[in-house]
Write an enzyme that holds these catalytic residues in place. Structure first.
Site, mmCIF file in Angstrom:
data_model
loop_
_atom_site.group_PDB
_atom_site.id
_atom_site.type_symbol
_atom_site.label_atom_id
_atom_site.label_comp_id
_atom_site.label_asym_id
_atom_site.label_seq_id
_atom_site.Cartn_x
_atom_site.Cartn_y
_atom_site.Cartn_z
ATOM 1 N N HIS A 195 0.805 -1.233 0.000
ATOM 2 C CA HIS A 195 0.000 0.000 0.000
ATOM 3 C C HIS A 195 0.831 1.271 0.000
ATOM 4 O O HIS A 195 0.261 2.370 -0.010
ATOM 5 C CB HIS A 195 -0.920 0.021 1.225
ATOM 6 C CG HIS A 195 -0.175 0.305 2.498
ATOM 7 N ND1 HIS A 195 0.555 -0.658 3.154
ATOM 8 C CD2 HIS A 195 -0.018 1.434 3.214
ATOM 9 C CE1 HIS A 195 1.111 -0.130 4.217
ATOM 10 N NE2 HIS A 195 0.791 1.144 4.286
HETATM 11 C C1 UD1 Z 1 -1.788 5.826 5.649
HETATM 12 C C2 UD1 Z 1 -0.436 6.358 6.121
HETATM 13 C C3 UD1 Z 1 0.615 5.264 5.990
HETATM 14 C C4 UD1 Z 1 0.193 3.990 6.683
HETATM 15 C C5 UD1 Z 1 -1.190 3.565 6.193
HETATM 16 C C6 UD1 Z 1 -1.663 2.384 6.988
HETATM 17 C C7 UD1 Z 1 0.072 8.741 5.801
HETATM 18 C C8 UD1 Z 1 0.837 9.717 4.994
HETATM 19 N N1 UD1 Z 1 0.007 7.491 5.323
HETATM 20 O O1 UD1 Z 1 -1.669 5.535 4.267
HETATM 21 O O2 UD1 Z 1 1.823 5.711 6.580
HETATM 22 O O3 UD1 Z 1 1.127 2.987 6.413
HETATM 23 O O4 UD1 Z 1 -2.115 4.655 6.373
HETATM 24 O O5 UD1 Z 1 -2.606 1.639 6.296
HETATM 25 O O6 UD1 Z 1 -0.436 9.086 6.834
HETATM 26 N N2 UD1 Z 1 -9.163 4.854 1.990
HETATM 27 C C9 UD1 Z 1 -10.362 4.214 2.133
HETATM 28 N N3 UD1 Z 1 -10.809 3.938 3.382
HETATM 29 C C10 UD1 Z 1 -10.129 4.267 4.487
HETATM 30 C C11 UD1 Z 1 -8.902 4.920 4.351
HETATM 31 C C12 UD1 Z 1 -8.428 5.204 3.095
HETATM 32 O O7 UD1 Z 1 -11.038 3.890 1.149
HETATM 33 O O8 UD1 Z 1 -10.593 3.986 5.597
HETATM 34 C C13 UD1 Z 1 -8.625 5.121 0.643
HETATM 35 C C14 UD1 Z 1 -8.967 6.486 0.098
HETATM 36 O O9 UD1 Z 1 -9.165 6.363 -1.265
HETATM 37 C C15 UD1 Z 1 -7.707 7.278 0.359
HETATM 38 C C16 UD1 Z 1 -6.619 6.239 0.226
HETATM 39 O O10 UD1 Z 1 -7.205 5.028 0.699
HETATM 40 O O11 UD1 Z 1 -7.531 8.323 -0.548
HETATM 41 C C17 UD1 Z 1 -5.375 6.535 1.027
HETATM 42 O O12 UD1 Z 1 -5.667 6.816 2.385
HETATM 43 P P1 UD1 Z 1 -4.676 7.730 3.278
HETATM 44 O O13 UD1 Z 1 -5.138 7.793 4.667
HETATM 45 O O14 UD1 Z 1 -4.415 9.024 2.588
HETATM 46 O O15 UD1 Z 1 -3.307 6.978 3.203
HETATM 47 P P2 UD1 Z 1 -2.934 5.435 3.347
HETATM 48 O O16 UD1 Z 1 -2.452 4.965 2.027
HETATM 49 O O17 UD1 Z 1 -4.049 4.705 3.994
HETATM 50 N N1 UDP Z 2 -3.258 -5.786 9.001
HETATM 51 C C1 UDP Z 2 -4.557 -6.235 9.247
HETATM 52 N N2 UDP Z 2 -5.309 -6.649 8.184
HETATM 53 C C2 UDP Z 2 -4.846 -6.650 6.903
HETATM 54 C C3 UDP Z 2 -3.529 -6.182 6.675
HETATM 55 C C4 UDP Z 2 -2.775 -5.749 7.743
HETATM 56 O O1 UDP Z 2 -5.002 -6.270 10.391
HETATM 57 O O2 UDP Z 2 -5.576 -7.043 5.993
HETATM 58 C C5 UDP Z 2 -2.461 -5.317 10.141
HETATM 59 C C6 UDP Z 2 -1.104 -5.947 10.299
HETATM 60 O O3 UDP Z 2 -1.186 -7.089 11.118
HETATM 61 C C7 UDP Z 2 -0.284 -4.853 10.932
HETATM 62 C C8 UDP Z 2 -0.933 -3.585 10.453
HETATM 63 O O4 UDP Z 2 -2.184 -3.944 9.915
HETATM 64 O O5 UDP Z 2 -0.368 -4.887 12.343
HETATM 65 C C9 UDP Z 2 -0.071 -2.934 9.415
HETATM 66 O O6 UDP Z 2 -0.747 -1.865 8.863
HETATM 67 P P1 UDP Z 2 -0.376 -1.235 7.459
HETATM 68 O O7 UDP Z 2 0.366 -2.221 6.650
HETATM 69 O O8 UDP Z 2 -1.637 -0.695 6.916
HETATM 70 O O9 UDP Z 2 0.532 0.011 7.861
HETATM 71 P P2 UDP Z 2 2.085 0.194 8.157
HETATM 72 O O10 UDP Z 2 2.490 -0.773 9.205
HETATM 73 O O11 UDP Z 2 2.807 0.010 6.863
HETATM 74 O O12 UDP Z 2 2.155 1.605 8.606
#
Ligand code: UD1
Ligand code: UDP
Length: 355
Positions: free
Chosen positions: A205
């Site tokens: 992601h």
């Molecule tokens: C964010 C964090 C990243 C973290 C990740 C965990 C920042 C800069 N990024 O990235 O460090 O690893 O969360 O998963 O803070 N969306 C949904 N539903 C949701 C949330 C997001 O559909 O509940 C979609 C939307 O289209 C949105 C996109 O995901 O535009 C990205 O969401 P965003 O919160 O901007 O960043 P992440 O990629 O989730």
């Molecule tokens: N995770 C989860 N369900 C999923 C994928 C990941 O519960 O389908 C959990 C995973 O065990 C870990 C956390 O989400 O604890 C990691 O989150 P993510 O990869 O979104 O963010 P990052 O760690 O890269 O910030």
């Protein structure tokens, strides 16, 4: 002592859960402030339910947007709550926009900031998370470094050693607290028709991967190569950002078992039983290391170098052949490393330091 725990995304809910449990256990005066950065059921609520966490007192519902929009909305919302509630300490965890905005809003109001998982560095400023981590660390009053390496990173940046506390990573607590619960409550392998050690698990992601067509295409091609060579299912719970990009770029995911994001108990169980995991997630690099499962990281660098040192993880980037090579390498190694992320009592140390 009145404390606020600020969180907003999936990994923050999971990694703050041991801190929240510790606050509950000690009967502390605290509340949860949810920014609403993540809001879909499977990125948010499912974790409150499965981990049996108390409801947030506030949810700012900031949702998605550009970095400045999201960060700005969080700062405005957090500031209002902090001015009303006047807490003594604000706790944030990790490196998201929620963390930067929360820490900055609190610091400007002269409220003490505790940063859980401080001192991680990829030394790659193209990652939004790297900018967030560095800035959050530099406005924090308590820096909870998960490892000695993280502490050293902070010292090199001139941060006062009296502010730094090596606690271990709260993800170890979360894994230990929930693995057994997962065994009792869920059977995700049966649901998905999988056999232990006979499938690969994937997550991806990161903005710098999935928002770039060539890199995302490379990852998907790499997954097809390993599926062909090893003839086992490749299971991929797809993050909403990634799903959006796959559609937008018109990429093909055939041959991959595509599923929705899973709850933590289900995901932990899938991870623990996987033959190998491919990921660009920070938390997943740590969890595989803790669980003794080999990991192939779809990135060119990592802020979790401890995993490379103990040999649980290898960096391969996003080129298909290198992904395949990395999988071959990791499958030919012994999985007998020692977990470098702590003893599962990080939450206790974080709370104990503040109160
Ligand atoms: C964010 C964090 C990243 C973290 C990740 C965990 C920042 C800069 N990024 O990235 O460090 O690893 O969360 O998963 O803070 N969306 C949904 N539903 C949701 C949330 C997001 O559909 O509940 C979609 C939307 O289209 C949105 C996109 O995901 O535009 C990205 O969401 P965003 O919160 O901007 O960043 P992440 O990629 O989730
Ligand atoms: N995770 C989860 N369900 C999923 C994928 C990941 O519960 O389908 C959990 C995973 O065990 C870990 C956390 O989400 O604890 C990691 O989150 P993510 O990869 O979104 O963010 P990052 O760690 O890269 O910030």
């Amino acid at each position: 002592m009145y404390m606020v725990i600020i969180l907003g995304t999936r990994p923050e809910i999971i990694k703050m859960s041991p801190v929240i449990r510790e606050c509950e256990k000690r009967g502390l005066d605290y509340f949860i402030l949810h920014t609403g950065q993540h809001y879909s059921y499977e990125m948010d609520r499912v974790f409150f339910e499965e981990l049996e966490l108390p409801q947030p007192k506030y949810n700012l519902d900031v949702g998605s947007g550009t970095h400045a929009e999201q960060t700005g909305r969080i700062m405005i919302g957090v500031e209002k709550v902090l001015m009303k509630e006047k807490p003594d300490v604000v706790l944030v965890q990790g490196d998201t926009n929620t963390v930067l905005a929360g820490a900055l809003a609190a610091a400007k109001l002269h409220i003490r900031v505790g940063h859980v998982e401080a001192g991680l560095r990829s030394y790659d400023r193209r990652m939004p998370e790297e900018v967030n981590r560095v800035l959050a660390d530099h406005v924090s009053d308590y820096l909870f470094a998960p490892t000695e390496k993280a502490r050293q990173n902070l010292l090199r940046e001139g941060i006062d050693e009296d502010k730094i506390f090596v606690t271990g990573n709260t993800i170890v607590d979360a894994v230990y607290q929930n693995l057994e619960i997962a065994e009792r409550k869920v059977n995700v392998l049966r649901e998905l028709g999988l056999k232990p050690k006979e499938y690969f698990l994937v997550t991806a992601h990161r903005q710098e991967n999935v928002d770039v067509r060539e890199r995302l295409k490379g990852i998907l091609r790499g997954l097809k190569l390993i599926r062909e060579e090893f003839s086992v299912p490749v299971v991929f719970p797809v993050h909403p950002r990634t799903r959006k990009r796959v559609e937008e770029f018109g990429l093909d995911m055939s041959g991959i078992e595509v599923i929705d994001p899973l709850g933590f108990l289900e995901f932990l169980q899938l991870e623990a039983n996987a033959r190998l995991v491919l990921t660009d997630s920070g938390g997943v690099q740590e969890e595989t290391c803790i669980l003794g499962v080999p990991c192939v990281t779809l990135r060119d660098n990592t802020e979790r170098p401890e995993t490379l040192e103990v040999g649980s993880n290898v960096l391969v980037g996003t080129k298909p052949e290198r992904i395949l090579e990395g999988v071959r390498t990791m499958l030919n190694k012994e999985n007998s490393w020692k977990n470098p992320f702590g003893d599962g009592r990080a939450g206790e140390r974080v709370v104990g330091t503040i109160v």
